[in-house]
Design an enzyme around this catalytic site. Structure first.
Site, mmCIF file in Angstrom:
data_model
loop_
_atom_site.group_PDB
_atom_site.id
_atom_site.type_symbol
_atom_site.label_atom_id
_atom_site.label_comp_id
_atom_site.label_asym_id
_atom_site.label_seq_id
_atom_site.Cartn_x
_atom_site.Cartn_y
_atom_site.Cartn_z
ATOM 1 N N HIS A 180 -25.712 56.227 -14.999
ATOM 2 C CA HIS A 180 -26.274 56.760 -13.757
ATOM 3 C C HIS A 180 -27.785 56.569 -13.725
ATOM 4 O O HIS A 180 -28.399 56.527 -12.653
ATOM 5 C CB HIS A 180 -25.925 58.249 -13.641
ATOM 6 C CG HIS A 180 -25.909 58.761 -12.229
ATOM 7 N ND1 HIS A 180 -26.653 58.198 -11.215
ATOM 8 C CD2 HIS A 180 -25.232 59.794 -11.657
ATOM 9 C CE1 HIS A 180 -26.441 58.874 -10.089
ATOM 10 N NE2 HIS A 180 -25.580 59.835 -10.325
ATOM 11 N N ASP A 234 -11.185 43.100 -4.766
ATOM 12 C CA ASP A 234 -10.037 42.205 -4.939
ATOM 13 C C ASP A 234 -10.424 41.078 -5.893
ATOM 14 O O ASP A 234 -11.251 40.232 -5.569
ATOM 15 C CB ASP A 234 -9.629 41.645 -3.572
ATOM 16 C CG ASP A 234 -8.463 40.673 -3.649
ATOM 17 O OD1 ASP A 234 -7.953 40.415 -4.761
ATOM 18 O OD2 ASP A 234 -8.067 40.152 -2.592
#
Length: 430
Positions: free
Chosen positions: A153, A373
């Protein structure tokens, strides 16, 4: 029960060396203030052979590794090492693990257990080391695949994380027409320069840690379209005529948290705060902070409910209005003022009297996680993992896009009332 067998572990390095003049990536002040944890996303895919008859699954490992190496040339800080105020972009490489999961992927995704998702991401956390990124690719016996991504983060928020994974997947499927932009690494550190010190000003973990004996639980609540419509109807008022699904879901959890405290404590002198991350990139001219600016680009909206024992203060319409007002305060003018001040005073200075109980909310919705994808279709399910911070809620899209999942980390007593109220909403619409 799914058992996991380690197949391999290696380092994936950029396919082209990072130029010398890019070896130092400066963190922004917002990066420095990010929680010292890793952020996890896991992308679950059913067996490609079920809908692509001529698909060759033996090509998956090599395609993933080659495309990762290629995309790291653009996302070169992810292959470096985190230092106190910068990333050394030395091409040391990304931790890359492959496993075999002896189970069907549907055994995991149909009734997921938030506390058992950690096994699908590389175990380098949860607190940040010097490694920015790790990948774990899990091959299920049924032919399904789960790609676990863990990012520090300190160098990226969810927008940057999804941007990277979408760029990787587009490279993997060889989509030369994809509209994924190359990341911009200088915008945020330019507008929010880092604090130069021996130690970074890391934000403390969210939540009240006074009671070390609290049993902290992580649970997943799914709010489908019908539940959200019911909450929107309850949360509507003259001040908020069309509340968003995030507003009402946040208000619902925040209200349950307050009512749980009211049931067991004297809340006459307690003030309840709700912190909500807001993406600052979308609030200013894209030429100033483009959507593809890599790093931490969020600011904290803070809603404040004084003396939560007053019943009218904790009704859903009131809380929804408070949240909307707080979130809408993070507008273009607000962000520009923070840019002029170099990010200083970005965090809320609480001046009230009495005790403070805070909840932290972060929406990971609408960032395109379900568009990832790799060449064998879009994800069947996208999840995160259990987070080690109390009073933290993360919202994630459902696959259909009409609902949201809330991953809630709270003390057992607070969680119990959320579960009770959640069941009441289900009964209301049934």
């Amino acid at each position: 029960m799914a058992t996991i067998e380690l197949l391999s572990k290696e380092k994936i390095k950029p396919s082209s060396s990072t130029p010398q003049h890019l070896h130092i990536h400066n963190l922004s002040l917002l990066d420095q203030r990010a929680p010292p944890t890793y952020v996890d996303l896991i992308f679950f895919y059913e067996s490609p052979k079920s809908f692509i008859p001529d698909f060759d699954p033996s090509q998956i490992p090599q395609n993933l590794k080659k495309s990762l190496s290629d995309v790291l040339t653009s996302f070169y800080p992810l292959a470096g090492r985190i230092k106190s105020n910068h990333v050394l972009c030395n091409d040391d490489g990304v931790d890359y693990v492959q496993t075999r999961v002896h189970a069907s992927i549907l055994e995991v995704t149909e009734s997921p257990n938030p506390n058992k998702m950690q096994k699908y991401v590389s175990n380098i956390g949860p607190f940040v080391s010097d490694t920015p990124l790790s990948i774990q690719v899990n091959f299920f016996d049924c032919g399904g695949v789960a790609v676990g991504v863990r990012i520090a983060h300190k160098i990226a928020d969810i927008a940057s994380m999804v941007m990277f994974v979408n760029a990787w997947s587009a490279t993997c499927r060889k989509d030369v027409k994809n509209d994924v932009h190359d990341p911009s690494f200088d915008d945020l550190s330019c507008h929010f320069p880092p604090m130069i010190s021996s130690t970074s000003p890391i934000s403390p973990p969210p939540g009240d840690d006074d009671d070390k004996n609290d049993v902290v639980l992580v649970k997943r609540f799914v709010f489908d379209k019908e539940m959200l419509l019911a909450l929107k109807k309850i949360g509507t008022s003259s001040k908020v005529t069309n509340p968003s699904k995030i507003e009402v879901a946040t208000a619902f959890i925040w209200r349950s948290f307050m009512m749980a405290h009211k049931a067991r404590n004297d809340t006459n002198n307690t003030n309840f705060l709700a912190f909500h991350a807001v993406n600052a990139r979308s609030k200013v001219d894209p030429s100033l902070i483009p959507a593809h600016s890599f790093g931490n680009g969020c600011m904290q909206a803070i809603a404040w409910c004084k003396n939560g024992n007053e019943d009218e203060q904790v009704q859903l319409p009131v809380l929804t209005a408070k949240l909307r007002n707080a979130i809408r305060m993070i507008d273009g003018e607000y962000v520009m003022n923070k840019i002029k001040n170099g990010g200083e005073d970005e965090y809320f200075e609480y001046e009230g009297e009495g005790f403070v109980e805070a909840c932290v909310f972060s929406s990971w919705c609408k960032f395109g996680a379900y568009e990832v994808d790799f060449g064998w279709g879009k994800p069947h399910w996208v999840s995160t993992t259990a987070v080690p911070f109390k009073n933290l809620t993360v919202f994630i899209d459902t696959k259909c896009g009409d609902g949201i999942e809330a991953w809630v980390t709270m003390a057992e007593a607070d969680m119990a009332l959320i579960e009770t109220n959640y069941k009441q909403i289900i009964q209301l619409i049934s």
